[in-house]
Enzyme design. Structure first.
Site, PDB file in Angstrom:
ATOM      1  N   LYS A  50      -8.966  -5.220 -11.737  1.00 45.62           N
ATOM      2  CA  LYS A  50      -9.606  -6.034 -10.347  1.00 45.62           C
ATOM      3  C   LYS A  50     -11.295  -5.862 -10.256  1.00 45.62           C
ATOM      4  O   LYS A  50     -11.611  -6.146 -11.707  1.00 45.62           O
ATOM      5  CB  LYS A  50      -9.749  -6.854  -9.219  1.00 45.62           C
ATOM      6  CG  LYS A  50      -8.157  -7.730  -8.770  1.00 45.62           C
ATOM      7  CD  LYS A  50      -7.840  -8.232  -7.311  1.00 45.62           C
ATOM      8  CE  LYS A  50      -6.801  -8.340  -8.112  1.00 45.62           C
ATOM      9  NZ  LYS A  50      -6.102  -9.217  -6.092  1.00 45.62           N
ATOM     10  N   GLN A  94      -7.448  -6.920  -0.631  1.00 46.77           N
ATOM     11  CA  GLN A  94      -6.750  -6.832  -1.228  1.00 46.77           C
ATOM     12  C   GLN A  94      -5.214  -6.633   0.289  1.00 46.77           C
ATOM     13  O   GLN A  94      -5.575  -6.913   0.993  1.00 46.77           O
ATOM     14  CB  GLN A  94      -6.423  -5.449  -1.658  1.00 46.77           C
ATOM     15  CG  GLN A  94      -4.958  -5.681  -2.608  1.00 46.77           C
ATOM     16  CD  GLN A  94      -5.042  -6.183  -3.769  1.00 46.77           C
ATOM     17  OE1 GLN A  94      -5.827  -6.939  -4.371  1.00 46.77           O
ATOM     18  NE2 GLN A  94      -3.938  -6.854  -4.060  1.00 46.77           N
ATOM     19  N   ASP A 117     -10.386 -15.330  -3.473  1.00 43.31           N
ATOM     20  CA  ASP A 117      -8.828 -15.951  -3.259  1.00 43.31           C
ATOM     21  C   ASP A 117      -8.296 -16.708  -3.024  1.00 43.31           C
ATOM     22  O   ASP A 117      -7.333 -17.058  -2.838  1.00 43.31           O
ATOM     23  CB  ASP A 117      -8.272 -14.197  -2.578  1.00 43.31           C
ATOM     24  CG  ASP A 117      -8.002 -13.224  -3.147  1.00 43.31           C
ATOM     25  OD1 ASP A 117      -7.979 -13.344  -3.421  1.00 43.31           O
ATOM     26  OD2 ASP A 117      -7.848 -12.584  -2.196  1.00 43.31           O
TER      27      ASP A 117
HETATM   28  N1  GUN Z   1      -1.976  -9.069  -2.904  1.00 45.88           N
HETATM   29  C1  GUN Z   1      -0.716  -9.870  -4.132  1.00 45.88           C
HETATM   30  N2  GUN Z   1      -1.806 -10.870  -4.150  1.00 45.88           N
HETATM   31  C2  GUN Z   1      -3.109 -11.151  -3.812  1.00 45.88           C
HETATM   32  C3  GUN Z   1      -4.702 -12.349  -4.419  1.00 45.88           C
HETATM   33  O1  GUN Z   1      -4.171 -12.722  -4.722  1.00 45.88           O
HETATM   34  N3  GUN Z   1      -5.017 -11.586  -3.509  1.00 45.88           N
HETATM   35  C4  GUN Z   1      -5.150 -10.994  -2.696  1.00 45.88           C
HETATM   36  N4  GUN Z   1      -6.401 -10.163  -1.607  1.00 45.88           N
HETATM   37  N5  GUN Z   1      -4.532 -10.319  -2.373  1.00 45.88           N
HETATM   38  C5  GUN Z   1      -2.945 -10.171  -3.135  1.00 45.88           C
END
Ligand code: GUN
Length: 282
Positions: A50, A94, A117
């Site tokens: 990311k 995350q 998110d």
């Molecule tokens: N863990 C797995 N998928 C995601 C996501 O889309 N966002 C976040 N913050 N954590 C994740």
């Protein structure tokens, strides 16, 4: 006949190019804060990706790494600081967080305007109301893949297997929203005779985290199959769909890897740009 491959890498590249072009025209640099707690290797890999993506499209990355034994209060203070930081347009924590931390209250502490998110209760509420707002990245990415390949959702039957708040629930709402207009069923671990339900689907989405759960017998001839699963097994990375058998029945299918995964990352960039514009009024 073998199914058409829905290439998430290609669609993600198109989204990234759009974001990069838009960012180049801004008179400020959007900022994305990533918060990584603990040492889960998969989470480290995701966040690294990311951050790299952000850099590639001109978004500044503000990265915070905290120990697995971080206290709730300390994480909350960091979120408060990021909410107050004018250089930060998006905050991503995350998930999953290490046990002992309450992820629901952490996500709810993020300023909804910076919730790139799309998982804050406020933004999920806007989704329920079918009003514009920041949408969760994985479901948003799936909608984008369908759009890119001109797969008709209107009037079609969609079955979403999985009811997580990250994917299944929001995706079901997005598919049923005005404009998408699919007729949606949500199946889950308590669904009896799953194959009978999934066989109804024109669009079948598997988002349960169960390796190769969906086989050819679950899929109607000519269905579009979207595989959200990323399961690490002894045989390597596999999805929730048995690609080999299902690709003989489906008309189109996303591969794992290279399907939905790249779209989740791309939509985060699109959300960060949208959040920056909304917040900064440009
Ligand atoms: N863990 C797995 N998928 C995601 C996501 O889309 N966002 C976040 N913050 N954590 C994740």
């Amino acid at each position: 006949m073998a199914a058409q491959i829905l290439d998430g890498k290609e669609v993600a590249a198109a989204v990234k190019a759009e974001v990069e072009a838009a960012v180049a025209h801004l008179d400020y640099q959007p900022g994305l804060a990533t918060v990584l707690v603990g040492d889960d290797p998969a989470s480290h890999t995701y966040v690294r990706g990311k951050r790299r993506d952000a850099g590639e499209v001109g978004i500044r990355s503000h990265h915070h790494e905290l120990a697995a034994d971080t206290r709730q209060g300390d994480l909350e203070s960091l979120i408060d600081d990021l909410n107050d930081d004018d250089q930060v347009d998006g905050v991503l924590v995350q998930l999953p967080l290490p046990s002992g931390l309450d992820s629901e209250s952490i996500v709810a502490r993020i300023d909804p305007a910076k919730d790139v998110d799309g998982l804050h209760p406020y933004n999920l509420g806007l989704l329920v109301l079918d009003r514009p707002g920041l949408r969760p990245c994985t479901p948003g990415g799936i909608m984008r893949i369908l759009d890119h390949y001109q797969i008709t959702t209107r009037g079609s039957r969609a079955v979403v297997v999985g009811r997580s708040f990250l994917v299944g629930r929001p995706l079901a709402l997005m598919l049923a929203s005005r404009g998408a207009d699919a007729t949606v069923s949500v199946a889950h671990s308590r669904t009896t005779d799953l194959a009978a339900v999934t066989a109804e689907a024109d669009i079948l989405v598997a988002a349960v985290g169960s390796p190769s759960l969906i086989s050819a017998q679950h899929v109607r001839e000519g269905a579009v199959v979207i595989d959200v699963g990323i399961n690490r097994t002894d045989d390597g990375l596999v999805g929730d769909v048995d690609f080999e058998s299902v690709s003989q029945v489906a008309s189109a299918i996303t591969p794992v890897p290279g399907g939905v995964g790249p779209m989740t990352r791309a939509m985060l960039l699109a959300n960060t740009l949208a959040a920056a514009r909304a917040r900064r009024g440009s």
